[in-house]
Design a protein around this motif. Sequence first.
Motif, PDB file in Angstrom:
ATOM      1  N   SER A   8     -10.686 -83.501  11.154  1.00 41.48           N
ATOM      2  CA  SER A   8     -11.291 -82.239  11.543  1.00 41.48           C
ATOM      3  C   SER A   8     -11.370 -82.208  13.059  1.00 41.48           C
ATOM      4  CB  SER A   8     -12.694 -82.138  10.933  1.00 41.48           C
ATOM      5  OG  SER A   8     -13.349 -80.988  11.410  1.00 41.48           O
ATOM      6  N   VAL A   9     -10.926 -81.106  13.662  1.00 42.80           N
ATOM      7  CA  VAL A   9     -10.991 -80.975  15.116  1.00 42.80           C
ATOM      8  C   VAL A   9     -11.608 -79.636  15.474  1.00 42.80           C
ATOM      9  CG1 VAL A   9      -9.010 -82.467  15.569  1.00 42.80           C
ATOM     10  CG2 VAL A   9      -8.659 -80.034  15.272  1.00 42.80           C
ATOM     11  N   THR A  10     -12.279 -79.601  16.601  1.00 43.21           N
ATOM     12  CA  THR A  10     -12.826 -78.365  17.137  1.00 43.21           C
ATOM     13  C   THR A  10     -11.932 -77.936  18.280  1.00 43.21           C
ATOM     14  OG1 THR A  10     -15.042 -79.083  16.541  1.00 43.21           O
ATOM     15  CG2 THR A  10     -14.871 -77.301  18.147  1.00 43.21           C
ATOM     16  N   LEU A  11     -11.321 -76.784  18.162  1.00 40.80           N
ATOM     17  CA  LEU A  11     -10.357 -76.327  19.154  1.00 40.80           C
ATOM     18  C   LEU A  11     -10.959 -75.441  20.226  1.00 40.80           C
ATOM     19  CD1 LEU A  11      -7.387 -75.530  16.781  1.00 40.80           C
ATOM     20  CD2 LEU A  11      -7.711 -77.554  18.202  1.00 40.80           C
ATOM     21  N   GLY A  12     -12.125 -74.913  19.980  1.00 46.20           N
ATOM     22  CA  GLY A  12     -12.742 -74.027  20.965  1.00 46.20           C
ATOM     23  C   GLY A  12     -11.823 -72.852  21.255  1.00 46.20           C
ATOM     24  N   PRO A  13     -11.620 -72.521  22.535  1.00 49.39           N
ATOM     25  CA  PRO A  13     -10.788 -71.379  22.893  1.00 49.39           C
ATOM     26  C   PRO A  13      -9.329 -71.525  22.451  1.00 49.39           C
ATOM     27  CG  PRO A  13     -11.977 -72.200  24.820  1.00 49.39           C
ATOM     28  CD  PRO A  13     -12.252 -73.138  23.697  1.00 49.39           C
ATOM     29  N   LEU A  14      -8.875 -72.751  22.190  1.00 51.67           N
ATOM     30  CA  LEU A  14      -7.496 -72.951  21.751  1.00 51.67           C
ATOM     31  C   LEU A  14      -7.268 -72.447  20.329  1.00 51.67           C
ATOM     32  CD1 LEU A  14      -6.796 -76.492  23.210  1.00 51.67           C
ATOM     33  CD2 LEU A  14      -5.981 -74.301  24.068  1.00 51.67           C
ATOM     34  N   GLN A  15      -8.341 -72.208  19.591  1.00 52.66           N
ATOM     35  CA  GLN A  15      -8.198 -71.689  18.231  1.00 52.66           C
ATOM     36  C   GLN A  15      -7.468 -70.346  18.239  1.00 52.66           C
ATOM     37  OE1 GLN A  15      -9.259 -73.206  15.180  1.00 52.66           O
ATOM     38  NE2 GLN A  15      -7.892 -71.612  14.418  1.00 52.66           N
ATOM     39  N   ALA A  16      -7.714 -69.528  19.276  1.00 58.29           N
ATOM     40  CA  ALA A  16      -7.040 -68.229  19.372  1.00 58.29           C
ATOM     41  C   ALA A  16      -5.527 -68.414  19.499  1.00 58.29           C
ATOM     42  CB  ALA A  16      -7.583 -67.435  20.564  1.00 58.29           C
ATOM     43  N   SER A  17      -5.102 -69.431  20.221  1.00 63.93           N
ATOM     44  CA  SER A  17      -3.679 -69.705  20.365  1.00 63.93           C
ATOM     45  C   SER A  17      -3.075 -70.114  19.029  1.00 63.93           C
ATOM     46  CB  SER A  17      -3.464 -70.807  21.409  1.00 63.93           C
ATOM     47  OG  SER A  17      -2.102 -71.107  21.546  1.00 63.93           O
ATOM     48  N   VAL A  18      -3.773 -70.940  18.295  1.00 64.26           N
ATOM     49  CA  VAL A  18      -3.302 -71.342  16.961  1.00 64.26           C
ATOM     50  C   VAL A  18      -3.198 -70.107  16.075  1.00 64.26           C
ATOM     51  CG1 VAL A  18      -3.876 -72.665  14.880  1.00 64.26           C
ATOM     52  CG2 VAL A  18      -4.195 -73.698  17.144  1.00 64.26           C
ATOM     53  N   ASN A  19      -4.219 -69.270  16.108  1.00 59.63           N
ATOM     54  CA  ASN A  19      -4.226 -68.060  15.267  1.00 59.63           C
ATOM     55  C   ASN A  19      -3.058 -67.133  15.613  1.00 59.63           C
ATOM     56  OD1 ASN A  19      -6.517 -69.024  14.017  1.00 59.63           O
ATOM     57  ND2 ASN A  19      -7.913 -67.762  15.226  1.00 59.63           N
ATOM     58  N   ARG A  20      -2.768 -66.964  16.905  1.00 58.57           N
ATOM     59  CA  ARG A  20      -1.644 -66.119  17.310  1.00 58.57           C
ATOM     60  C   ARG A  20      -0.325 -66.665  16.770  1.00 58.57           C
ATOM     61  NH1 ARG A  20      -4.263 -66.196  22.139  1.00 58.57           N
ATOM     62  NH2 ARG A  20      -2.769 -67.642  23.072  1.00 58.57           N
ATOM     63  N   ARG A  21      -0.165 -67.967  16.840  1.00 63.07           N
ATOM     64  CA  ARG A  21       1.077 -68.584  16.363  1.00 63.07           C
ATOM     65  C   ARG A  21       1.201 -68.447  14.842  1.00 63.07           C
ATOM     66  NH1 ARG A  21       2.994 -70.864  20.878  1.00 63.07           N
ATOM     67  NH2 ARG A  21       1.483 -71.387  22.466  1.00 63.07           N
ATOM     68  N   LEU A  22       0.094 -68.572  14.147  1.00 58.44           N
ATOM     69  CA  LEU A  22       0.124 -68.377  12.695  1.00 58.44           C
ATOM     70  C   LEU A  22       0.453 -66.929  12.357  1.00 58.44           C
ATOM     71  CD1 LEU A  22      -2.951 -70.531  11.619  1.00 58.44           C
ATOM     72  CD2 LEU A  22      -0.520 -71.072  11.313  1.00 58.44           C
ATOM     73  N   ALA A  23      -0.145 -65.996  13.093  1.00 58.50           N
ATOM     74  CA  ALA A  23       0.081 -64.574  12.846  1.00 58.50           C
ATOM     75  C   ALA A  23       1.533 -64.184  13.135  1.00 58.50           C
ATOM     76  CB  ALA A  23      -0.867 -63.729  13.697  1.00 58.50           C
ATOM     77  N   SER A  24       2.186 -64.906  14.047  1.00 52.98           N
ATOM     78  CA  SER A  24       3.580 -64.588  14.381  1.00 52.98           C
ATOM     79  C   SER A  24       4.524 -64.946  13.241  1.00 52.98           C
ATOM     80  CB  SER A  24       4.011 -65.347  15.640  1.00 52.98           C
ATOM     81  OG  SER A  24       4.259 -66.720  15.336  1.00 52.98           O
ATOM     82  N   GLY A  25       4.062 -65.778  12.326  1.00 54.85           N
ATOM     83  CA  GLY A  25       4.901 -66.221  11.223  1.00 54.85           C
ATOM     84  C   GLY A  25       5.777 -67.409  11.558  1.00 54.85           C
ATOM     85  N   GLN A  26       5.680 -67.878  12.792  1.00 58.21           N
ATOM     86  CA  GLN A  26       6.499 -69.020  13.222  1.00 58.21           C
ATOM     87  C   GLN A  26       6.043 -70.314  12.536  1.00 58.21           C
ATOM     88  OE1 GLN A  26       6.571 -69.459  17.478  1.00 58.21           O
ATOM     89  NE2 GLN A  26       8.041 -71.127  17.427  1.00 58.21           N
ATOM     90  N   TYR A  27       4.766 -70.380  12.198  1.00 59.78           N
ATOM     91  CA  TYR A  27       4.209 -71.574  11.559  1.00 59.78           C
ATOM     92  C   TYR A  27       3.500 -71.155  10.275  1.00 59.78           C
ATOM     93  CZ  TYR A  27       4.984 -73.603  16.163  1.00 59.78           C
ATOM     94  OH  TYR A  27       5.554 -74.032  17.327  1.00 59.78           O
TER      95      TYR A  27
END
Length: 91
Positions: A8-27
């Motif tokens: 388990s990791v806490t990403l803080g502001p980096l969570q938004a970057s992960v979410n954007r990449r997931l939303a792009s469908g790339q991952y």
Amino acid sequence: MRTSKPISVTLGPLQASVNRRLASGQYDNASEVLRAGLRALEREEAALDDLLRQKVLASMANKKPNIPAEAVFKRLEARHARKVKASKRDA
């Protein structure tokens, strides 16, 4: 069969970057995003290690004579003293 245990990791502001990449469908999931990020970090570190290794090898191949540390520090101290003197004169 899983070869690693979940963490388990806490990403803080980096969570938004992960979410954007997931939303792009790339991952497909956050694990893929983080694995890609870690692979990129490993490539970056390897490139930096290679660059530093090349610089060290070039330095070692340089035929110029070495300058003793005492001489270098003496020159640096003299340069600093000149700058301090100049800044006092200009003040």
